[in-house]
Scaffold this active site. Structure first.
Site, short mmCIF file in Angstrom:
data_model
loop_
_atom_site.label_atom_id
_atom_site.label_comp_id
_atom_site.label_asym_id
_atom_site.label_seq_id
_atom_site.Cartn_x
_atom_site.Cartn_y
_atom_site.Cartn_z
N ASP A 12 39.79 39.30 37.23
CA ASP A 12 40.58 40.47 37.64
C ASP A 12 40.61 41.54 36.55
O ASP A 12 40.62 42.73 36.84
CB ASP A 12 42.00 40.05 38.04
CG ASP A 12 41.97 39.20 39.30
OD1 ASP A 12 41.64 39.73 40.37
OD2 ASP A 12 42.25 37.99 39.20
N GLU A 30 40.69 50.64 42.45
CA GLU A 30 39.76 50.40 43.56
C GLU A 30 40.45 50.58 44.90
O GLU A 30 41.64 50.31 45.03
CB GLU A 30 39.22 48.96 43.48
CG GLU A 30 37.78 48.89 43.04
CD GLU A 30 37.18 47.50 43.18
OE1 GLU A 30 37.37 46.84 44.21
OE2 GLU A 30 36.50 47.07 42.24
N ASP A 80 43.22 46.74 38.76
CA ASP A 80 42.80 46.02 39.96
C ASP A 80 44.03 45.32 40.53
O ASP A 80 44.37 44.21 40.12
CB ASP A 80 41.71 44.98 39.59
CG ASP A 80 41.26 44.20 40.81
OD1 ASP A 80 41.13 44.80 41.89
OD2 ASP A 80 41.05 42.98 40.68
#
Lengths: 159, 159
Positions: free
Chosen positions: B139, B67, B7
């Site tokens: 995160d 992502e 991420d």
């Protein structure tokens, strides 16, 4: 002092190297890195890293100058350009050369004398300032322009 | 199959490694890369590259999942995140591991069963799915979530 200017783009990354000797600016080389159309993003980034690292090794610049990202773009193109820009900043740091950043109006001010100049005016003024025989392509002209900008303004705080 | 989820963030880059064995998912490791506050952008990118390369070498993932960028952010933070993301994509390609991309709703759907779940729900479901003893930081939880998403959806087209 030798300065490499880079204009990282989502499709084309322009580059230009100039030599500053007192007030005299001399053109060394310019060009564009164009990854193959339809390449995967990872292949594009690897290709830019390799070509840019080789260029830095060959031309041994004392400083590298790069433009800020222009906010007016659509979000997809902004993200793509910022991804390339992150890789370009990493590549310069990886080669151990200090990197300086200028806003588009600063660059235009430095070469055209007017912060809102058109792309075409930048190309023409870069050709004139560096005594080129032909008009450089737009992305290479932008890269030469940011190199000229650093030669004139000489910021001291790297990014 | 071992999957590394990442991420990439403008301040913190989360990571999480899981092992998929048939329908069984096992937690391997998770954590966050936090560059020193006030570092130059070039130093931040070099630091992420080094830590992430070392993590990939140590954990030898078969695939990496990441992502998409969420468009709703303000432009400055979007640009900063995209710059880090470009470097992260390069680092994975440089280490020769295939990289797959999922949208935030796909990731939330995969772990919470609802595409518009809150961050906190993602943390709780990741803890449950991977049988963790404590809630992972936000995160790292997002990174584990995108790894779980790839384990379940298994896209075949890398980026």
């Amino acid at each position: 002092m030798r300065i490499l200017g880079i204009d990282p783009g989502s499709l084309v990354t322009g580059y230009g190297v100039i030599e500053k000797d007192g007030n005299y600016l001399r053109h060394v080389i310019h060009g564009e890195i164009k990854p193959q159309k339809g390449s995967l993003l990872s292949a594009v980034l690897i290709s830019i890293y390799r070509q840019l690292s080789a260029l830095i090794k060959e031309t041994t610049p004392d400083a590298i100058a790069i433009e800020n990202i222009f906010y007016g773009k659509n979000v997809r193109s902004l993200i793509r350009q910022a991804q390339v820009r992150g890789l370009v900043i990493f590549t310069c740091a990886d080669q151990g050369v200090a990197l300086f950043e200028y806003s588009p109006p600063e660059v235009k001010q430095a070469v055209v004398g007017y912060g809102r100049a058109e792309k075409r005016q930048v190309q023409i003024m870069v050709k004139t300032i560096l005594k080129l025989s032909t008009l450089p392509p737009a992305d290479a002209a932008d890269a030469l322009a940011v190199a000229v900008c650093h030669a004139n303004f000489g910021k001291e705080q790297p990014i």
